[in-house]
Design an enzyme around this catalytic site. Structure first.
Site, mmCIF file in Angstrom:
data_model
loop_
_atom_site.group_PDB
_atom_site.id
_atom_site.type_symbol
_atom_site.label_atom_id
_atom_site.label_comp_id
_atom_site.label_asym_id
_atom_site.label_seq_id
_atom_site.Cartn_x
_atom_site.Cartn_y
_atom_site.Cartn_z
ATOM 1 N N PHE A 132 1.043 -0.652 0.147
ATOM 2 C CA PHE A 132 0.043 -0.373 0.335
ATOM 3 C C PHE A 132 1.065 1.458 0.188
ATOM 4 O O PHE A 132 1.312 1.224 0.836
ATOM 5 C CB PHE A 132 -1.383 -0.087 1.418
ATOM 6 C CG PHE A 132 -2.042 0.719 1.121
ATOM 7 C CD1 PHE A 132 -3.381 1.325 0.600
ATOM 8 C CD2 PHE A 132 -1.365 2.146 1.741
ATOM 9 C CE1 PHE A 132 -4.028 2.201 0.402
ATOM 10 C CE2 PHE A 132 -2.473 3.922 1.551
ATOM 11 C CZ PHE A 132 -3.160 3.487 0.995
ATOM 12 N N ASP A 217 9.414 2.602 1.866
ATOM 13 C CA ASP A 217 7.814 3.397 2.171
ATOM 14 C C ASP A 217 8.050 3.547 3.884
ATOM 15 O O ASP A 217 7.177 2.701 4.236
ATOM 16 C CB ASP A 217 7.455 3.389 1.340
ATOM 17 C CG ASP A 217 6.066 3.900 1.906
ATOM 18 O OD1 ASP A 217 6.088 5.306 2.520
ATOM 19 O OD2 ASP A 217 5.079 3.894 0.725
ATOM 20 N N LYS A 246 2.771 11.116 6.277
ATOM 21 C CA LYS A 246 2.500 11.478 7.898
ATOM 22 C C LYS A 246 2.637 12.330 8.928
ATOM 23 O O LYS A 246 2.939 13.384 9.294
ATOM 24 C CB LYS A 246 1.882 9.728 8.186
ATOM 25 C CG LYS A 246 1.161 9.409 7.653
ATOM 26 C CD LYS A 246 0.447 7.454 7.309
ATOM 27 C CE LYS A 246 0.259 6.733 6.264
ATOM 28 N NZ LYS A 246 -1.380 6.890 6.331
#
Ligand SMILES: Cc1ncc(COP(=O)(O)O)c(C=O)c1O
Length: 395
Positions: A132, A217, A246
């Site tokens: 994801f 990531d 984030k």
């Protein structure tokens, strides 16, 4: 209060939050909940962290946006601090996580053509099954989740997917067109999937051996969540590019970045890539304050200590309504016995008891409270999970 004017791309729990402080949020009726999702780790340092709010407020009074057409006084110091934290020499600032991933894909392709010498338009990037990395068209092009892709084609070519954690499969997928391997050091959305020990080190070896970029990531796994600055640190592995987002925005503004050395990020020339908001003064001021928080190592230590406590408490539930627990630091994936209830149902019952968590992939719930959570509150949250499981009939 779900909002009938909203597109239905989310299915939120029936809780309408009005304010938050630390690990707790309060809804519009005044009810308090322990936030055990922390906005998918974007609120790693808690709601309203005083140092981050102070940095944001001070910057709001000065200037918030200039665009990159001009320099602003916040961006260069932020870039230096972030590069130093990561042990790299350059930062490409963006806003959302997906933009950081998109940017890394572009950088890797340009590096492949200009430095590695891959023939024009032949570059491939190896990704992992179950990945994801966001929701943009290129990123969903290499998703293996059909729900993320259905009816959104045609897709961007140039990606090859291999099983996560399988170094042999990765090795055989590498060929002369491979420019990069894109990997989550721990797969978050997939259910906090931890690769076999030694896997990331092997990815590092293979990518070095074949002159391929290792792009980690760390948008969800990084910045303290796993008890280290980066999840790659757990294996002592240093990728070529860190993809961050984030928590870099402190839960205040979207801030993302690709961080790497000049021999890679330096391929970008003026005019080739950009973003109106990327590197804006407000984002830079907040991002810098986040880096300052992480630079002391206190958040990482706290996440490691509380995480060990959380993982131990959760493991006691295995066989009592829980099938498996996976985790690293203050981040856990809990597989609920599917004969008892769906993950969604468990999250609904947890919310009734004042704990906010989020299901993923049917029967898994993920717990990722802010690192500032108090240990008694953390214990209480696990007690609530145990109570919910008992309510559902677990032994
Ligand atoms: C590992 C990973 N990469 C990228 C993203 C995308 O980030 P954003 O939602 O900010 O675009 C996410 C979001 O959950 C993520 O978990």
């Amino acid at each position: 209060m779900t909002g009938s004017y909203l597109a239905h791309n989310y299915h939120p729990l029936d809780v309408t939050v009005e304010r938050g402080e630390g690990a707790w949020v309060t809804d519009v009726t005044g009810r308090r909940y322990l936030d055990c999702l922390a906005a998918y780790s974007a609120v790693n340092f808690g709601h309203g962290h005083p140092a981050l709010i102070a940095a944001a407020k001070a910057q709001l009074d000065r200037i918030t946006l200039t665009s990159r057409a001009f320099n602003n006084d916040q961006l260069a110091p932020f870039a230096e601090a972030l590069a130093t934290l990561a042990g790299k020499d350059m930062v490409l600032p963006m806003n959302t996580g997906a933009e950081a991933v998109e940017s890394a894909v572009k950088v890797a392709r340009a590096w492949g053509y200009r430095v590695k010498g891959v023939p024009a338009n032949r570059a491939t990037i190896i990704v992992m099954d179950g990945n994801f990395h966001g929701r943009t068209t290129t990123i969903i092009s290499f998703s293996t989740d059909e729900q993320a892709r259905a009816d959104f084609g045609p897709f961007t070519p140039g990606f090859v997917s291999v099983p996560y954690g399988d170094a042999a499969a990765l090795e055989s997928a590498i060929d002369e067109t491979t420019v990069a391997v894109l990997v989550e050091p721990i797969q978050g959305e997939a259910g906090i999937i931890i690769p076999p020990a030694g896997y990331l080190a092997r990815v590092r070896e293979l990518t070095t051996e074949h002159n391929v970029l290792f792009m980690a990531d760390e948008i969800q796994s990084g910045l303290g969540r796993t008890g280290t600055t980066f999840a790659c640190d757990l294996e002592g592995v240093v990728p070529d590019l860190y993809l961050l987002g984030k928590a870099l925005g402190g839960g205040i503004v979207p801030v993302s970045a690709v961080v790497g050395n000049a021999d890679i990020l330096g391929v970008l020339q003026p005019g080739e890539h950009g973003s109106t908001f990327g590197g804006n003064p407000l984002a830079s001021a907040v991002g810098h304050a986040v880096v300052d928080l992480l630079a002391t190592g206190e958040m990482q230590e706290r996440a490691a200590a509380l995480g060990a406590r959380l993982q131990a408490a959760l493991r006691l539930l295995v066989g009592h309504g829980v099938v498996e627990v996976r985790g690293a630091g203050l981040w856990a994936g809990v597989d609920i016995d599917p004969t008892l209830a769906t993950g969604r149902r468990v999250c609904e019952l947890l919310a009734e008891r004042g704990v906010l968590a989020k299901d993923t992939h049917g029967s898994t719930i993920r717990l990722a409270p802010p690192i500032v959570v108090e240990k008694d509150d953390l214990d209480w949250a696990v007690d609530q999970l145990q109570a919910v499981l008992r309510e559902l009939g677990a032994q």
